[in-house]
Motif scaffolding. Structure first.
Motif, short mmCIF file in Angstrom:
data_model
loop_
_atom_site.label_atom_id
_atom_site.label_comp_id
_atom_site.label_asym_id
_atom_site.label_seq_id
_atom_site.Cartn_x
_atom_site.Cartn_y
_atom_site.Cartn_z
N LEU A 1 0.83 -1.21 0.00
CA LEU A 1 0.00 0.00 0.00
C LEU A 1 0.86 1.26 0.00
N ALA A 2 1.97 1.24 0.71
CA ALA A 2 2.89 2.39 0.70
C ALA A 2 3.47 2.62 -0.69
N LEU A 3 3.89 1.53 -1.34
CA LEU A 3 4.44 1.63 -2.70
C LEU A 3 3.38 2.13 -3.68
N LEU A 4 2.21 1.53 -3.63
CA LEU A 4 1.15 1.92 -4.56
C LEU A 4 0.67 3.34 -4.33
N SER A 5 0.57 3.76 -3.07
CA SER A 5 0.11 5.12 -2.80
C SER A 5 1.12 6.15 -3.31
N ALA A 6 2.40 5.82 -3.25
CA ALA A 6 3.42 6.73 -3.77
C ALA A 6 3.32 6.87 -5.29
#
Length: 123
Positions: free
Chosen positions: A101-106
């Motif tokens: 989720l951190a990767l995708l949100s970035a």
């Protein structure tokens, strides 16, 4: 890409269908790959669990497929709240989901958290 996350049964898919529409692929915890030709990738957390069980690195999988996620809607349950699982496999699943989720949100153009069917735009 649009990322939609929130609790289970919070109305994420209904929100995506109403606002974006298109072909939906629903991930399962048995198959560690997704049909990235779909417009909406639902239940990403289940795909991550399949990858944990399979020994696949979710971060590498997502980075490799990031170009295919452009213009897509990705839906994922937020499993970061509540009691930390006793099982090492489920703890790894929880960690991998948070990292994904951190990767995708970035990388996402828009990020929404859906709570009680109401979407809050975070990005």
């Amino acid at each position: 890409m649009v990322l939609i996350f929130g609790g289970a049964y919070a109305g994420k898919l209904d929100y995506a269908k109403k606002n974006y529409g298109g072909k939906i692929f629903r991930c399962t915890e048995d198959i560690p790959d997704a049909d990235l030709s779909a417009d909406i990738i639902d239940s990403l957390h289940k795909l991550i669990l399949a990858q944990v069980k399979n020994g696949t690195e979710t971060r590498n999988y997502l980075q490799k497929n990031m170009p295919l996620l452009k213009g897509k809607v990705v839906i994922c349950d937020d499993i970061s709240c509540g009691i930390v699982p006793v099982s090492a496999e489920l703890r790894k699943w929880r960690e991998e989901t948070g990292r994904a989720l951190a990767l995708l949100s970035a990388e996402a153009d828009e990020v929404y958290r859906v709570f009680f069917g109401i979407a809050s735009k975070l990005k």
